[in-house]
Design an enzyme around this catalytic site. Structure first.
Site, mmCIF file in Angstrom:
data_model
loop_
_atom_site.group_PDB
_atom_site.id
_atom_site.type_symbol
_atom_site.label_atom_id
_atom_site.label_comp_id
_atom_site.label_asym_id
_atom_site.label_seq_id
_atom_site.Cartn_x
_atom_site.Cartn_y
_atom_site.Cartn_z
ATOM 1 N N ASP A 356 0.843 -1.179 0.000
ATOM 2 C CA ASP A 356 0.000 0.000 0.000
ATOM 3 C C ASP A 356 0.895 1.251 0.000
ATOM 4 O OD1 ASP A 356 -2.805 0.988 0.418
ATOM 5 O OD2 ASP A 356 -1.856 1.907 2.180
ATOM 6 N N GLU A 385 1.455 0.232 -4.901
ATOM 7 C CA GLU A 385 0.963 1.500 -5.408
ATOM 8 C C GLU A 385 2.160 2.445 -5.512
ATOM 9 O OE1 GLU A 385 -3.512 2.198 -3.806
ATOM 10 O OE2 GLU A 385 -1.987 2.392 -2.276
#
Ligand code: CA
Length: 677
Positions: A356, A385
């Site tokens: 993340d 990400e």
């Protein structure tokens, strides 16, 4: 975690260079400079070891002036039956204590004295088992948590990361709805149940995953998170889990008994084993970039200040948008991330990690993560990400950004290029994309098709989100149109095509996902989209109830045509390595776009995969996308073509008929795929 692409665009502007700089060890703020002098320790015996001589505690806390261990009989109530004072070792910055017995079944907390006071109790940062709500660490014998056959358990072998097909799911989404037919609703065990069926008699749960043909499930955060009260599960609280509390223990609410610390460990392993037995890998979503609490986090209570980044004035920096960010650029935190992922790979046989807000971490740490995991299992896939959700003291060139992916090794990033271009921008619900009729996005879609690698026919200056070929290899790219964040595909199509019936929207969905599944790189899909699941238009459903988030499995019978199409996509991709090329050179050589004047024929892309690309059995594959609401025609080279996809139907074997090429019609919102032996 909500994605923010604004900062990657900003970062791209700074990144005028492509060389690899030696990174000096430096603090990111004058405040954080104080932490560089701390001794560090990354041994695998931190916090708890049980052996024949007893139970050993070792806490890293270099600035504490005293430290102690509190021992309990219970995971969340009652007072300590004894407290052990710990002794300091200056060289490693650690405090140690031992008890001359194996304390299996007991619980403990640490407490440190610093700046003139005792801080609150904490289970530490290395609790591998915890009591209810994760406030106390548990001492358990991990041998009793292994399911039968665990020593032989392993996930699927992955030769190239472009062979992976990812299915992103939340435990409750998959099983909570009454129509799932699953007994262990919302639990790890849900995916251990074979033979579950929808009311219409169609497979759900693990049988559904096998039928669909994905290779890996990506489970939303499954470490112990903060927001669901494990002592009150009858409230049925839902949360995505992006609020980490104990990084190295499973979340209690997904177990059948959160008050027994071994149960969640065993049940998570049982889920992993069931998936492995079905040939499916398990990828964990990991959120090392921030903690749920600031001063109250386990990081702050064990080594105040150290693990989080700060601005010069000592305020928490907040690139996560959640109140803080962690400091992977400091050695103890960097080692923590590496050792924690290694632990999950070793103890739980995890097959991949999705980071993340990965750009909060530095590229060196991510490189080390991938290198260390590879030693455990070369099939482990690491992606994340490639952006942040706010500014950070970490310099742009050190961030594990999408734009920096080629400076890392064995790390992949999500392509927001293809995501926003195919279905419309995520920030504007009404915005359409290439597949739903918005013109002018052809070049950005092509960036996705070539997995953001350098290609002679792709003009990056026309890219919407990226202006240069940021990936050196297709194995650095994960292509997707939707995930847990933002509107799911069905809702996006309902909002952006408001006057269009669902029957047409499903054709748009097929086209959109065909683009993802035929593109170079690794395809990724969101659970339930294969049966046209929706979330009633809720774009940020992180704590919405099950009534919004749970997949209604009756949708499978209603949308069986769509489901069968998805099955065709996974089968086509698996059968044909041309869609899974392994290098940028191979793509540049074998993937050839046909010239189309987008001013005259908007939303039309056509390309060939030529000369048995990547050892494919098909000599040539022709892929054509029409993203308009009307039929378009195109000249296809003469030849003995078999039809693989046409008019919203797909046949991985190419038995939808034959054509000699020439002037061909591509139906509205559809893909035409042809193949030649
Ligand atoms: Ca929890």
């Amino acid at each position: 975690m909500n994605n923010k692409t604004i900062l990657t665009a900003m970062a791209a502007a700074f990144l005028g260079w492509t060389g690899v700089a030696a990174t000096p060890v430096m603090a990111q703020s004058t405040y954080d400079a104080q932490f560089l002098t701390y001794p560090t320790y990354s041994g695998d015996d931190l916090e708890l070891v049980v052996d024949n001589s007893g139970t050993h505690f070792k806490l890293w806390s270099p600035k504490a002036t005293q430290a102690r261990v509190n021992l309990y009989d219970n995971g969340h109530t009652g007072s300590a039956w004894t407290t052990l004072n710990m002794t300091y070792d200056e060289a490693t910055g650690t405090w140690s204590a031992m008890f001359p017995e194996k304390l299996y079944g007991k619980f403990y907390t640490f407490q440190i004295y610093q700046n003139g006071k005792w801080l609150n109790e904490t289970p530490g940062v290395w609790a591998k088992a915890v009591g209810v709500n994760g406030k106390r660490a548990a001492i358990i014998d991990f041998d009793i948590t292994d399911p039968a056959g665990w020593e032989k358990d392993k996930g699927p072998k992955v030769d190239n990361f472009s062979d992976v097909i990812i299915y992103e799911m939340h435990h409750r989404d998959m099983s909570m709805h009454p129509s799932s037919g699953i007994a262990n609703k919302g639990k790890f065990l849900a995916l251990t149940e074979p033979g579950t069926k929808s009311p219409e008699g169609l497979a759900t749960g693990i049988d559904h995953l096998k039928e669909l043909g994905i290779t890996h499930v990506h489970i939303l955060p499954s470490y112990d998170y903060n927001s669901v009260d494990e002592a009150n599960l009858q409230q049925n609280t839902y949360n995505w889990g992006y609020d980490p509390q104990n990084y190295n223990a499973p979340e209690g609410s997904y177990s059948t008994n959160p008050s027994d610390p071994a149960t969640r460990v065993r049940e998570m392993k049982e889920m992993i084993k069931a998936l492995h037995d079905a040939g499916i890998g398990v990828i964990m979503d990991v959120v090392y970039n921030h903690t749920a609490e600031n001063d109250g986090s386990n990081f702050e209570l064990t080594a105040p200040g150290y693990y989080h980044r700060h601005w010069d004035d000592g305020r928490y920096s907040d690139a996560s948008g959640c109140g803080n960010e962690t400091a992977s650029d400091l050695k103890q935190m960097s080692d923590y991330i590496i050792n924690s992922t290694k632990y999950w790979a070793d103890e739980y046989h995890i097959d991949g990690f999705r980071f993340d807000l990965m750009a909060i971490h530095d590229t060196e740490t991510m490189d080390k993560v991938a290198a260390e995991l590879k030693k455990i299992n070369p099939s482990i896939f690491v992606y994340g990400e490639g952006w942040t959700a706010g500014d950070s003291p970490l310099p742009v060139e050190r961030r594990a950004l999408k734009e920096n992916v080629s400076r890392m090794t064995d790390i992949a990033v999500f392509s927001d290029d293809i995501r926003d271009a195919v279905k419309g921008h995520y920030t504007d619900a009404s915005d359409r994309g290439f597949a739903s009729g918005k013109p002018g996005l052809e070049e950005t879609v092509k960036i996705g098709i070539v997995a953001a690698t350098k290609h002679p026919q792709v003009d990056y200056s026309k890219g919407n989100n990226s202006k240069f070929a940021y990936a050196d290899s297709p194995e650095m790219i994960v292509n997707y149109i939707s995930c847990h964040d933002d509107l799911c595909l069905t809702d996006k199509l309902r909002k952006s095509l408001p006057d269009t019936p669902d029957s047409i929207r499903k054709e748009v969905a097929k086209l959109a996902q065909t683009i993802i599944f035929t593109s170079q790189g690794t395809p990724f899909m969101f659970a339930g989209e294969e049966i046209f699941r929706d979330k009633q238009g809720v774009h940020n459903s992180y704590k919405s109830p099950d009534s919004i988030n749970a997949i209604d499995w009756s949708n499978k019978a209603l949308n069986i045509d769509l489901f069968n199409y998805y099955k065709g996509l996974t089968a086509l991709r698996k059968a044909h390595p041309a869609f899974r090329m392994t290098s940028a050179d191979m793509i540049a050589k074998h993937l050839v776009f046909d010239k189309i004047d987008s001013a005259k024929q908007p939303n039309l892309i056509s390309y060939s995969l030529k000369n048995n690309a990547n050892g494919d059995s098909w000599k040539e594959i022709k892929v054509i996308f029409n993203g308009t609401d009307h039929a378009q025609t195109l000249n296809v080279a003469k030849g003995n073509w078999k039809i693989v996809a046409i008019d919203g139907k797909i046949s991985p074997e190419g038995d939808l008929g034959a054509t000699r090429g020439g002037r061909m019609t591509i139906a509205p919102y559809s893909a035409l795929i042809l193949a030649m032996d």
